[in-house]
Design a protein around this motif. Structure first.
Motif, PDB file in Angstrom:
ATOM      1  N   VAL A 134      84.865  64.696 -20.041  1.00 29.24           N
ATOM      2  CA  VAL A 134      84.854  65.979 -19.323  1.00 29.24           C
ATOM      3  C   VAL A 134      84.973  65.766 -17.814  1.00 29.24           C
ATOM      4  CG1 VAL A 134      83.638  67.274 -21.104  1.00 29.24           C
ATOM      5  CG2 VAL A 134      82.302  66.033 -19.394  1.00 29.24           C
ATOM      6  N   LYS A 135      84.438  64.652 -17.333  1.00 27.75           N
ATOM      7  CA  LYS A 135      84.500  64.374 -15.898  1.00 27.75           C
ATOM      8  C   LYS A 135      85.940  64.234 -15.424  1.00 27.75           C
ATOM      9  CE  LYS A 135      82.746  61.209 -12.320  1.00 27.75           C
ATOM     10  NZ  LYS A 135      84.070  60.935 -11.694  1.00 27.75           N
ATOM     11  N   ARG A 136      86.780  63.573 -16.237  1.00 21.02           N
ATOM     12  CA  ARG A 136      88.146  63.358 -15.761  1.00 21.02           C
ATOM     13  C   ARG A 136      88.991  64.635 -15.824  1.00 21.02           C
ATOM     14  NH1 ARG A 136      89.339  58.657 -20.128  1.00 21.02           N
ATOM     15  NH2 ARG A 136      89.483  59.880 -22.036  1.00 21.02           N
ATOM     16  N   VAL A 137      88.557  65.620 -16.575  1.00 17.10           N
ATOM     17  CA  VAL A 137      89.236  66.921 -16.523  1.00 17.10           C
ATOM     18  C   VAL A 137      89.061  67.521 -15.135  1.00 17.10           C
ATOM     19  CG1 VAL A 137      89.285  69.271 -17.421  1.00 17.10           C
ATOM     20  CG2 VAL A 137      88.993  67.353 -18.994  1.00 17.10           C
ATOM     21  N   LYS A 138      87.839  67.446 -14.637  1.00 13.92           N
ATOM     22  CA  LYS A 138      87.564  67.959 -13.285  1.00 13.92           C
ATOM     23  C   LYS A 138      88.261  67.094 -12.229  1.00 13.92           C
ATOM     24  CE  LYS A 138      83.820  69.212 -10.089  1.00 13.92           C
ATOM     25  NZ  LYS A 138      84.342  68.461  -8.932  1.00 13.92           N
ATOM     26  N   ASP A 139      88.133  65.781 -12.372  1.00 10.90           N
ATOM     27  CA  ASP A 139      88.703  64.872 -11.376  1.00 10.90           C
ATOM     28  C   ASP A 139      90.212  65.008 -11.251  1.00 10.90           C
ATOM     29  OD1 ASP A 139      86.155  63.939 -10.978  1.00 10.90           O
ATOM     30  OD2 ASP A 139      86.432  62.058 -12.081  1.00 10.90           O
ATOM     31  N   ASN A 140      90.875  65.295 -12.377  1.00  9.93           N
ATOM     32  CA  ASN A 140      92.334  65.386 -12.390  1.00  9.93           C
ATOM     33  C   ASN A 140      92.839  66.828 -12.451  1.00  9.93           C
ATOM     34  OD1 ASN A 140      93.000  62.442 -12.550  1.00  9.93           O
ATOM     35  ND2 ASN A 140      91.807  62.620 -14.424  1.00  9.93           N
ATOM     36  N   ASN A 141      91.891  67.761 -12.388  1.00  9.82           N
ATOM     37  CA  ASN A 141      92.208  69.185 -12.384  1.00  9.82           C
ATOM     38  C   ASN A 141      93.081  69.591 -13.568  1.00  9.82           C
ATOM     39  OD1 ASN A 141      92.068  71.814 -11.370  1.00  9.82           O
ATOM     40  ND2 ASN A 141      93.991  71.583 -10.236  1.00  9.82           N
ATOM     41  N   GLY A 142      92.712  69.102 -14.758  1.00  2.47           N
ATOM     42  CA  GLY A 142      93.466  69.500 -15.944  1.00  2.47           C
ATOM     43  C   GLY A 142      93.365  68.497 -17.071  1.00  2.47           C
ATOM     44  N   PHE A 143      94.148  68.747 -18.113  1.00  5.90           N
ATOM     45  CA  PHE A 143      94.134  67.930 -19.326  1.00  5.90           C
ATOM     46  C   PHE A 143      95.410  67.102 -19.397  1.00  5.90           C
ATOM     47  CE2 PHE A 143      91.941  71.936 -20.014  1.00  5.90           C
ATOM     48  CZ  PHE A 143      90.702  71.523 -20.472  1.00  5.90           C
ATOM     49  N   PHE A 187      94.011  72.262 -31.957  1.00  5.66           N
ATOM     50  CA  PHE A 187      93.649  73.280 -30.958  1.00  5.66           C
ATOM     51  C   PHE A 187      93.671  74.695 -31.515  1.00  5.66           C
ATOM     52  CE2 PHE A 187      98.257  72.632 -29.741  1.00  5.66           C
ATOM     53  CZ  PHE A 187      98.725  73.926 -29.945  1.00  5.66           C
ATOM     54  N   ILE A 188      93.767  74.837 -32.828  1.00  6.92           N
ATOM     55  CA  ILE A 188      93.776  76.191 -33.394  1.00  6.92           C
ATOM     56  C   ILE A 188      92.436  76.899 -33.170  1.00  6.92           C
ATOM     57  CG2 ILE A 188      93.097  75.445 -35.737  1.00  6.92           C
ATOM     58  CD1 ILE A 188      95.017  77.671 -36.779  1.00  6.92           C
ATOM     59  N   GLU A 189      91.340  76.129 -33.119  1.00  5.36           N
ATOM     60  CA  GLU A 189      90.025  76.724 -32.834  1.00  5.36           C
ATOM     61  C   GLU A 189      89.980  77.298 -31.423  1.00  5.36           C
ATOM     62  OE1 GLU A 189      87.760  73.345 -35.437  1.00  5.36           O
ATOM     63  OE2 GLU A 189      89.347  73.029 -33.976  1.00  5.36           O
ATOM     64  N   LEU A 190      90.582  76.576 -30.486  1.00  7.21           N
ATOM     65  CA  LEU A 190      90.682  77.068 -29.112  1.00  7.21           C
ATOM     66  C   LEU A 190      91.618  78.273 -29.054  1.00  7.21           C
ATOM     67  CD1 LEU A 190      90.261  76.819 -26.019  1.00  7.21           C
ATOM     68  CD2 LEU A 190      92.138  75.148 -26.010  1.00  7.21           C
ATOM     69  N   GLN A 209     100.018  54.451 -27.093  1.00  9.04           N
ATOM     70  CA  GLN A 209      99.181  54.261 -28.282  1.00  9.04           C
ATOM     71  C   GLN A 209      98.696  52.815 -28.446  1.00  9.04           C
ATOM     72  OE1 GLN A 209     102.020  55.690 -31.102  1.00  9.04           O
ATOM     73  NE2 GLN A 209     101.828  57.807 -30.425  1.00  9.04           N
ATOM     74  N   ASN A 210      99.160  51.940 -27.597  1.00 11.98           N
ATOM     75  CA  ASN A 210      98.747  50.534 -27.648  1.00 11.98           C
ATOM     76  C   ASN A 210      97.627  50.263 -26.649  1.00 11.98           C
ATOM     77  OD1 ASN A 210      98.660  47.821 -28.316  1.00 11.98           O
ATOM     78  ND2 ASN A 210     100.359  47.266 -26.972  1.00 11.98           N
ATOM     79  N   GLY A 211      96.500  50.953 -26.858  1.00  9.53           N
ATOM     80  CA  GLY A 211      95.352  50.731 -25.988  1.00  9.53           C
ATOM     81  C   GLY A 211      95.173  51.772 -24.906  1.00  9.53           C
ATOM     82  N   GLY A 212      95.972  52.852 -24.948  1.00  7.83           N
ATOM     83  CA  GLY A 212      95.714  53.964 -24.044  1.00  7.83           C
ATOM     84  C   GLY A 212      94.433  54.678 -24.460  1.00  7.83           C
ATOM     85  N   ASP A 213      93.876  55.442 -23.550  1.00  8.67           N
ATOM     86  CA  ASP A 213      92.613  56.152 -23.784  1.00  8.67           C
ATOM     87  C   ASP A 213      92.934  57.629 -24.014  1.00  8.67           C
ATOM     88  OD1 ASP A 213      90.124  57.379 -23.620  1.00  8.67           O
ATOM     89  OD2 ASP A 213      89.437  56.184 -21.923  1.00  8.67           O
ATOM     90  N   TRP A 214      92.739  58.090 -25.261  1.00  7.11           N
ATOM     91  CA  TRP A 214      93.129  59.445 -25.667  1.00  7.11           C
ATOM     92  C   TRP A 214      91.894  60.290 -26.001  1.00  7.11           C
ATOM     93  CZ3 TRP A 214      98.400  60.959 -27.045  1.00  7.11           C
ATOM     94  CH2 TRP A 214      99.358  59.946 -26.802  1.00  7.11           C
ATOM     95  N   PHE A 251      97.827  69.092 -21.748  1.00  7.44           N
ATOM     96  CA  PHE A 251      97.894  68.639 -23.136  1.00  7.44           C
ATOM     97  C   PHE A 251      96.884  69.440 -23.962  1.00  7.44           C
ATOM     98  CE2 PHE A 251      97.185  65.407 -26.543  1.00  7.44           C
ATOM     99  CZ  PHE A 251      98.486  65.392 -27.029  1.00  7.44           C
ATOM    100  N   ARG A 252      97.401  70.332 -24.784  1.00  7.36           N
ATOM    101  CA  ARG A 252      96.534  71.284 -25.473  1.00  7.36           C
ATOM    102  C   ARG A 252      95.669  70.631 -26.549  1.00  7.36           C
ATOM    103  NH1 ARG A 252     101.101  73.929 -24.023  1.00  7.36           N
ATOM    104  NH2 ARG A 252     100.729  75.648 -22.570  1.00  7.36           N
ATOM    105  N   GLY A 253      96.129  69.512 -27.110  1.00  2.00           N
ATOM    106  CA  GLY A 253      95.305  68.811 -28.082  1.00  2.00           C
ATOM    107  C   GLY A 253      93.999  68.352 -27.461  1.00  2.00           C
ATOM    108  N   GLU A 254      94.075  67.805 -26.245  1.00  2.01           N
ATOM    109  CA  GLU A 254      92.859  67.392 -25.543  1.00  2.01           C
ATOM    110  C   GLU A 254      91.978  68.600 -25.237  1.00  2.01           C
ATOM    111  OE1 GLU A 254      91.275  65.319 -21.396  1.00  2.01           O
ATOM    112  OE2 GLU A 254      93.411  65.342 -21.819  1.00  2.01           O
TER     113      GLU A 254
END
Length: 428
Positions: A385-394, A70-73, A352-357, A410-413
């Motif tokens: 990007v849709k789930r950022v809106k749906d969940n109002n955040g990262f 996230f250094i670019e951000l 990390q065992n099949g989560g969606d990151w 989560f700033r990495g996302e």
């Protein structure tokens, strides 16, 4: 058919193909311009970045593997002096053997967290920690410094004196740590603990973040691809380093292909075990596809364009098989229940065992754009990007049925999504 007539037909075919490609590009550019999620996600990312550098709500520490993404951000909302200072803390807390810590937190706020904290006279404000099962802290710092220079044009950081060494010398020292303590001569590749793809949890016991007598040392694609990227960055920052590191980089890249790439299945094998596997006999681990490690391998230039497309196709296929939302899926199929002692890795499709990151999925999006698969990148980015809106955040990660999990903000996302969107918006 006359030769001249054949040539004319070829020219007509090529012209038609070029015209069709241009038309497709125009359609994609219009889609990008009118996308309802992109402005919202970018604005939210900038808003989140203004609130600090720790990884997310669930973490007090500034982690180098996160900061690298996230250094670019961060460069959009902070002056270069702030970006530089965060990087310098990692150098001040560098170990006596050249190793780089995972992260740092204010010394007075360590609380009851069960880390084996380290301290440095060069940086008394902070306590440091290192998940020793990983082999990506050193490479993440090299990459972050490279990005800092690309973003700010400030090469003076390399000559900055930290203790008795310059930053440039400390970067090389970090790479020498890997060669001395994490390099396997037989395979010519870096080693680490057995983890799930890029993860930081080993299967053998409880928390699972430290190398110990229970560890099963192994070689995987993620650690080695990160090393290749870091060495490319190091030599770009300091051309004089090529004499020491170019051959190493070429050999590691070649050995990744030789030992880790399964040409028949067009995928990377999960692990080469050096002292046996931690998993039950008869378990076919090569059925598992590692999404994140593959994305970083593409960044490292280890796959050609045809293999990149084949990798994307395989990811899409396995996401459908899992019933997941995006190619941010860590791996598929997941390790069976009970294969990791740490409960966060159980049941399957957890953490990390099949989560969606998105943290890794959006890195694959970035590589698709770089390799000329912009249309595919745009399509695969939409659920992220849709789930950022749906969940109002990262959020840190998402369940297989696309529910937010783990740390919020989560700033990495936020960082990898922001960069992916900017890359798409720069297309013409």
């Amino acid at each position: 058919m006359k030769k001249g007539y054949s040539l004319l037909l070829l020219l007509i075919v090529f012209a038609a193909a070029a015209q069709e490609k241009n038309a497709g590009n125009k359609i994609l550019v219009e889609k990008i311009k009118s996308n309802q999620y992109f402005p919202l996600v970018k604005a939210k990312a900038l808003e989140v970045m203004k609130t600090g550098f720790n990884a997310g709500d669930g973490y007090r520490e500034v982690w180098i593997r996160d900061y690298n993404t996230f250094i670019e951000l961060a460069a959009q909302v902070y002056p270069k002096e702030v970006l530089k200072e965060n990087l310098l803390v990692f150098f001040r807390m560098q170990g006596d053997d050249g190793n780089i810590i995972d992260g740092f937190t204010p010394a007075e706020k360590i609380g009851a967290v069960n880390y084996d904290f380290s301290y440095s006279k060069l940086e008394p404000r902070y306590a440091g920690h290192k998940n020793t099962v990983e082999t990506d802290q050193e490479t993440s710092l090299v990459q972050a410094v490279y990005k800092y220079i690309q973003l700010t044009g400030d090469k003076t950081i390399l000559s900055e004196k930290v203790g008795d060494k310059t930053v440039s010398e400390r970067l090389k020292w970090a790479m020498e740590f890997l060669m001395k303590y994490r390099f396997n001569g037989k395979y010519g590749l870096l080693i680490g603990a057995t983890t799930a793809d890029w993860g930081d949890v080993q299967p053998e016991h409880g928390w699972g973040v430290d190398l110990d007598s229970n560890t099963h040392p192994a070689i995987d694609i993620y650690d080695n691809a990160m090393f290749v990227v870091a060495l490319n960055n190091l030599m770009s920052m300091d051309p004089a380093a090529k004499q020491q590191w170019n051959k190493v980089k070429n050999n590691v890249a070649s050995n990744c292909r030789k030992y880790l790439w399964d040409k028949q299945q067009q995928k990377f094998i999960p692990h080469i075990y050096l002292k046996g596997s931690p998993f039950p006999a008869g378990f076919d681990e090569n059925r598992i596809y590692y999404f994140g490690g593959t994305a970083v391998a593409i960044e490292a230039g280890l796959l050609n364009r045809e293999e990149v497309k084949a990798s994307l196709n395989e990811m899409i296929k396995r996401v459908k098989q899992a019933g997941a939302a995006s190619i941010g899926l860590t791996l598929y199929p997941p390790y069976p229940k009970g294969y990791f002692v740490n409960k966060i890795m159980n049941p399957v499709y957890s953490y990390q065992n099949g989560g969606d990151w998105t943290w890794f999925g959006a890195r694959m999006i970035q590589q698709l754009i770089k390799y000329g698969f912009a249309t595919e990148a745009y399509e695969q980015l939409q659920p992220m990007v849709k789930r950022v809106k749906d969940n109002n955040g990262f959020y840190e990660w998402y369940s297989v049925d696309n529910k937010p999990r783990g740390s919020g903000t989560f700033r990495g996302e936020a960082g990898v999504l922001y960069t992916a969107i900017v890359m798409l918006e720069s297309l013409k």
